[in-house]
Motif scaffolding. Structure first.
Motif, PDB file in Angstrom:
ATOM      1  N   TYR A 509       0.849  -1.194   0.000  1.00 53.44           N
ATOM      2  CA  TYR A 509       0.000   0.000   0.000  1.00 53.44           C
ATOM      3  C   TYR A 509       0.883   1.241   0.000  1.00 53.44           C
ATOM      4  O   TYR A 509       2.060   1.187   0.382  1.00 53.44           O
ATOM      5  CB  TYR A 509      -0.932   0.025   1.229  1.00 53.44           C
ATOM      6  CG  TYR A 509      -2.354  -0.408   0.919  1.00 53.44           C
ATOM      7  CD1 TYR A 509      -3.343   0.529   0.636  1.00 53.44           C
ATOM      8  CD2 TYR A 509      -2.697  -1.754   0.897  1.00 53.44           C
ATOM      9  CE1 TYR A 509      -4.649   0.127   0.360  1.00 53.44           C
ATOM     10  CE2 TYR A 509      -3.994  -2.159   0.619  1.00 53.44           C
ATOM     11  CZ  TYR A 509      -4.966  -1.209   0.349  1.00 53.44           C
ATOM     12  OH  TYR A 509      -6.246  -1.609   0.066  1.00 53.44           O
ATOM     13  N   ILE A 510       0.292   2.347  -0.428  1.00 53.06           N
ATOM     14  CA  ILE A 510       0.993   3.625  -0.464  1.00 53.06           C
ATOM     15  C   ILE A 510       0.194   4.649   0.358  1.00 53.06           C
ATOM     16  O   ILE A 510      -1.027   4.752   0.184  1.00 53.06           O
ATOM     17  CB  ILE A 510       1.151   4.158  -1.909  1.00 53.06           C
ATOM     18  CG1 ILE A 510       1.958   3.164  -2.757  1.00 53.06           C
ATOM     19  CG2 ILE A 510       1.808   5.543  -1.924  1.00 53.06           C
ATOM     20  CD1 ILE A 510       1.112   2.283  -3.617  1.00 53.06           C
ATOM     21  N   PHE A 511       0.889   5.379   1.242  1.00 52.50           N
ATOM     22  CA  PHE A 511       0.256   6.463   1.996  1.00 52.50           C
ATOM     23  C   PHE A 511       0.652   7.785   1.345  1.00 52.50           C
ATOM     24  O   PHE A 511       1.827   8.124   1.276  1.00 52.50           O
ATOM     25  CB  PHE A 511       0.697   6.442   3.458  1.00 52.50           C
ATOM     26  CG  PHE A 511      -0.033   7.446   4.320  1.00 52.50           C
ATOM     27  CD1 PHE A 511      -1.301   7.163   4.806  1.00 52.50           C
ATOM     28  CD2 PHE A 511       0.536   8.665   4.638  1.00 52.50           C
ATOM     29  CE1 PHE A 511      -1.987   8.069   5.589  1.00 52.50           C
ATOM     30  CE2 PHE A 511      -0.135   9.589   5.424  1.00 52.50           C
ATOM     31  CZ  PHE A 511      -1.398   9.298   5.899  1.00 52.50           C
ATOM     32  N   ARG A 512      -0.358   8.525   0.861  1.00 52.13           N
ATOM     33  CA  ARG A 512      -0.097   9.786   0.151  1.00 52.13           C
ATOM     34  C   ARG A 512      -1.175  10.806   0.519  1.00 52.13           C
ATOM     35  O   ARG A 512      -2.367  10.529   0.390  1.00 52.13           O
ATOM     36  CB  ARG A 512      -0.091   9.553  -1.367  1.00 52.13           C
ATOM     37  CG  ARG A 512       0.095  10.810  -2.204  1.00 52.13           C
ATOM     38  CD  ARG A 512      -0.153  10.531  -3.671  1.00 52.13           C
ATOM     39  NE  ARG A 512       0.842   9.632  -4.257  1.00 52.13           N
ATOM     40  CZ  ARG A 512       0.752   9.128  -5.490  1.00 52.13           C
ATOM     41  NH1 ARG A 512      -0.299   9.427  -6.251  1.00 52.13           N
ATOM     42  NH2 ARG A 512       1.694   8.326  -5.947  1.00 52.13           N
ATOM     43  N   ASP A 513      -0.741  11.977   0.970  1.00 52.98           N
ATOM     44  CA  ASP A 513      -1.665  13.081   1.281  1.00 52.98           C
ATOM     45  C   ASP A 513      -2.798  12.646   2.216  1.00 52.98           C
ATOM     46  O   ASP A 513      -3.958  12.993   2.011  1.00 52.98           O
ATOM     47  CB  ASP A 513      -2.253  13.669  -0.005  1.00 52.98           C
ATOM     48  CG  ASP A 513      -1.196  14.282  -0.897  1.00 52.98           C
ATOM     49  OD1 ASP A 513      -0.184  14.766  -0.350  1.00 52.98           O
ATOM     50  OD2 ASP A 513      -1.377  14.263  -2.125  1.00 52.98           O
ATOM     51  N   GLY A 514      -2.450  11.840   3.216  1.00 49.15           N
ATOM     52  CA  GLY A 514      -3.448  11.451   4.207  1.00 49.15           C
ATOM     53  C   GLY A 514      -4.332  10.295   3.796  1.00 49.15           C
ATOM     54  O   GLY A 514      -5.300   9.991   4.490  1.00 49.15           O
ATOM     55  N   LYS A 515      -4.012   9.622   2.692  1.00 50.94           N
ATOM     56  CA  LYS A 515      -4.852   8.509   2.228  1.00 50.94           C
ATOM     57  C   LYS A 515      -3.986   7.291   1.945  1.00 50.94           C
ATOM     58  O   LYS A 515      -2.882   7.393   1.423  1.00 50.94           O
ATOM     59  CB  LYS A 515      -5.615   8.898   0.961  1.00 50.94           C
ATOM     60  CG  LYS A 515      -6.631  10.020   1.160  1.00 50.94           C
ATOM     61  CD  LYS A 515      -7.334  10.339  -0.144  1.00 50.94           C
ATOM     62  CE  LYS A 515      -8.352  11.467   0.036  1.00 50.94           C
ATOM     63  NZ  LYS A 515      -9.011  11.810  -1.238  1.00 50.94           N
ATOM     64  N   TRP A 516      -4.546   6.096   2.274  1.00 53.37           N
ATOM     65  CA  TRP A 516      -3.910   4.840   1.902  1.00 53.37           C
ATOM     66  C   TRP A 516      -4.415   4.435   0.518  1.00 53.37           C
ATOM     67  O   TRP A 516      -5.618   4.366   0.291  1.00 53.37           O
ATOM     68  CB  TRP A 516      -4.250   3.746   2.917  1.00 53.37           C
ATOM     69  CG  TRP A 516      -3.519   3.881   4.216  1.00 53.37           C
ATOM     70  CD1 TRP A 516      -3.981   4.431   5.359  1.00 53.37           C
ATOM     71  CD2 TRP A 516      -2.185   3.451   4.490  1.00 53.37           C
ATOM     72  NE1 TRP A 516      -3.033   4.380   6.347  1.00 53.37           N
ATOM     73  CE2 TRP A 516      -1.915   3.782   5.841  1.00 53.37           C
ATOM     74  CE3 TRP A 516      -1.186   2.825   3.739  1.00 53.37           C
ATOM     75  CZ2 TRP A 516      -0.695   3.504   6.447  1.00 53.37           C
ATOM     76  CZ3 TRP A 516       0.030   2.544   4.345  1.00 53.37           C
ATOM     77  CH2 TRP A 516       0.270   2.880   5.682  1.00 53.37           C
ATOM     78  N   LEU A 517      -3.497   4.173  -0.389  1.00 52.89           N
ATOM     79  CA  LEU A 517      -3.842   3.845  -1.773  1.00 52.89           C
ATOM     80  C   LEU A 517      -3.284   2.471  -2.141  1.00 52.89           C
ATOM     81  O   LEU A 517      -2.128   2.164  -1.840  1.00 52.89           O
ATOM     82  CB  LEU A 517      -3.288   4.896  -2.740  1.00 52.89           C
ATOM     83  CG  LEU A 517      -3.733   6.356  -2.497  1.00 52.89           C
ATOM     84  CD1 LEU A 517      -2.916   7.298  -3.375  1.00 52.89           C
ATOM     85  CD2 LEU A 517      -5.217   6.506  -2.780  1.00 52.89           C
ATOM     86  N   HIS A 518      -4.117   1.668  -2.832  1.00 52.80           N
ATOM     87  CA  HIS A 518      -3.645   0.393  -3.363  1.00 52.80           C
ATOM     88  C   HIS A 518      -2.812   0.676  -4.609  1.00 52.80           C
ATOM     89  O   HIS A 518      -3.096   1.624  -5.353  1.00 52.80           O
ATOM     90  CB  HIS A 518      -4.845  -0.498  -3.717  1.00 52.80           C
ATOM     91  CG  HIS A 518      -4.466  -1.902  -4.036  1.00 52.80           C
ATOM     92  ND1 HIS A 518      -4.089  -2.297  -5.308  1.00 52.80           N
ATOM     93  CD2 HIS A 518      -4.393  -3.010  -3.246  1.00 52.80           C
ATOM     94  CE1 HIS A 518      -3.805  -3.586  -5.293  1.00 52.80           C
ATOM     95  NE2 HIS A 518      -3.988  -4.048  -4.052  1.00 52.80           N
ATOM     96  N   PRO A 519      -1.769  -0.120  -4.873  1.00 55.97           N
ATOM     97  CA  PRO A 519      -0.935   0.117  -6.063  1.00 55.97           C
ATOM     98  C   PRO A 519      -1.735   0.218  -7.362  1.00 55.97           C
ATOM     99  O   PRO A 519      -1.344   0.948  -8.279  1.00 55.97           O
ATOM    100  CB  PRO A 519       0.002  -1.097  -6.084  1.00 55.97           C
ATOM    101  CG  PRO A 519       0.083  -1.530  -4.661  1.00 55.97           C
ATOM    102  CD  PRO A 519      -1.257  -1.226  -4.054  1.00 55.97           C
TER     103      PRO A 519
END
Length: 574
Positions: A509-519
């Motif tokens: 997972y990626i944490f970006r700008d306060g959100k967890w994002l799936h690849p």
């Protein structure tokens, strides 16, 4: 059934919060009467003194007062740094940090040490307020109650917030505002622990009613009756006051914390630094004795318009320096009352210059300066109107505080201010709170259990917190590790020669700008992304040059603890 038990717990904590506040007030008066009053023949005037007496108390023994101040700072410093270093400073930060990092756990020793050290600091003339010590003391009581009840981590955090709201309500007689403050002060970006509001409000009301029954129901400040704003010009001037208050709200935290950082560089044991701060305050008091103590009496004078413009402007600077040197040197006391003092003087001076009603401008100045500097605009707007009984000013105060908050946020962002709030432990919102991220990261790991080859019982909070805050890898049974780090440069998937090094690791997972994002949700990895990856230790080690080990979004509170440990030169328990 569970809610009924929580309501009973809330009532009990509310009663204890009221008792905690009265214990602090008793200790404060006891120490003041037997130190500053007995030796220097001076007591910083409170509101009641100002209302009953036309003459200002004489400050005729400044050298003796200086000696008392230094002695109080020395005793407070030795007490705090020998027993509970995390009780240094203004206290509310410790409670906020405990909520985000330790599930609300506050060491039991912190509670009595904080209340005693603060009573000594303020009672001997230190320029600090009551709210920080009361917030930490009553929060600590909530944490102790949770331990006795063997409460869950979630319940402990709730009890800490109820304790904070209850203690502050008893001190300030502002049950609605303090109940909101407890859930708003945790975050800097208009986020709230909304689900706790019912309980913080009940606890605040219990504490308020208990204190009212015992001590009286009058607000702590008095304003002229029937204050009204009946011209559009006044609203325009109040908007200008909001803009100036917002600028002041940028200056305050940075002056406070840069001086704190300077004190931490001084190569002497921290036990003695509060005495240095107290000595500087004593010297300031030679010219401006109004800076001693919380300053409630002088705030009342400003509300009545009895402070001249020139004096008010000097007092803004003098109080800013005095409370900074008192608290940032390691002395124990709050920042709420001193900030109200600065706001009241600003509003009073502004009113005189524009030939407006000083009562209106002093009250709203109090709210605007603190609301912006503390990043707690909603709670402050309500608290100040409750503390003064100026409910007719609520709409005008909301206008000024909102403008001050927006100006403070925008200027802090544009100038990239190092310190954006009086409460250093605030995080932007729940997405940046480690305690809230524990459950999210647990769910992410649970969804990948087959590939990690671990059981749910092995997903420990401590390991996940270390992963979030320090990037410390979690070793998995199948000869793999789970690693979380900050990407140092952007990587586009189509640029195969750069992306090949990722073929032996899996991006979870990626944490970006306060959100967890799936690849699958993103097209490229950008600089600053915080990436959770899984792979064999050798493969993870191979790509470490692309990562900064510490995930920046979640390391802030851990770094604060590390800096405190460096300052005290010993481990700070949690």
């Amino acid at each position: 059934m569970k809610k009924a038990k929580l309501i009973i717990d809330t009532v009990i904590i509310g009663l204890i919060g009221a008792a905690s506040a009265q214990i602090f007030v008793f200790l404060l008066k006891l120490i003041s009467d037997n130190s500053l009053k007995a030796l220097a023949k001076y007591t910083p005037p409170d509101v009641l003194y100002i209302l009953k007496n036309s003459a200002i108390p004489s400050y005729s023994h400044p050298w003796i007062a200086l000696f008392v101040l230094i002695t109080g700072g020395l005793i407070s410093g030795i007490l705090v740094y020998s027993t509970a270093p995390e009780a240094e400073g203004h206290g509310t930060d410790t409670a906020v940090r405990s909520f985000h990092r330790t599930g609300g756990y506050i060491r039991p020793i912190v509670t009595p040490i904080k209340i005693l050290a603060s009573a000594i600091t303020i009672g001997t003339g230190g320029s600090a307020g009551r709210e920080g010590p009361t917030a930490l003391f009553s929060s600590g009581v909530g944490s102790i109650y949770a331990t006795i009840k063997k409460a869950t981590s979630q319940e402990r955090r709730l009890f800490v917030l109820i304790g904070m709201a209850s203690g502050l309500s008893a001190i300030f007689r502002a049950p609605i505002g303090t109940s909101i403050f407890a859930i708003e002060v945790l975050y800097s970006d208009m986020e709230f622990e909304a689900e706790a509001l019912v309980y913080t409000l009940l606890g605040s009301l219990i504490a308020y009613m208990t204190t009212g029954f015992l001590m009286g129901w009058q607000p702590i400040f008095t304003v002229p009756q029937n204050l009204q704003i009946d011209t559009i010009n006044t609203y325009f001037y109040l908007a200008l006051l909001g803009l100036i208050s917002g600028i002041t709200g940028v200056i305050l935290p940075n002056v406070f914390y840069y001086v704190r950082d300077g004190f931490r560089l001084i190569k002497i044991p921290p036990h003695f630094k509060p005495a240095i701060g107290a000595a500087i305050v004593g010297l300031i008091a030679f010219k401006f004795p109004q800076v001693l103590g919380g300053g409630y009496g002088w705030i009342q004078e400003a509300i009545y318009g009895k402070i001249a413009v020139s004096i008010a402007l000097f007092l803004i600077v003098a109080k800013m320096l005095a409370f900074t040197f008192t608290v940032s040197s390691g002395g124990s006391g709050g920042v709420f009352a001193p900030t109200l003092f600065i706001g009241a003087m600003l509003g009073c001076a502004f009113a005189h210059l524009l030939h407006q009603n000083p009562s209106i401008f002093a009250v709203i100045g109090m709210a605007a300066v603190f609301g912006s500097a503390a990043r707690a605009p909603l709670a402050t707007t309500i608290m100040v109107t409750e503390m003064t009984g100026g409910y007719n000013l609520l709409a005008a105060a909301a206008l000024s505080v909102l403008l001050a908050y927006l100006v403070q946020v925008e200027i802090s962002r544009r100038v990239k201010a190092k310190y954006f709030s009086l409460y250093e432990a605030q995080v932007p919102d729940k997405n940046y709170s480690p305690v809230h991220q524990l459950s999210i990261l647990k769910n992410i790991i649970m969804c990948n259990l087959p590939s990690f080859s671990i059981s749910p019982k092995e997903i420990e909070d401590k390991k996940i917190l270390n992963l979030l805050e320090t990037g410390m890898p979690i070793r998995l049974p199948n000869d793999k590790v789970l690693f979380f780090g900050t990407l140092l440069k952007s990587l586009a998937p189509e640029r195969e020669n750069e992306f090949l090094k990722y073929k032996n690791v899996k991006i979870i997972y990626i944490f970006r700008d306060g959100k967890w994002l799936h690849p699958a949700e993103i097209d490229e990895l950008t600089k600053g992304d915080e990436i959770l990856i899984c792979g064999k230790p050798g493969d993870v080690l191979q790509i470490k040059d692309v990562f900064k080990k510490v995930p920046e979004s979640f390391s802030k509170l851990k770094k604060q603890q590390i800096n405190l440990q460096r300052h005290t030169k010993k481990k700070v328990p949690v």
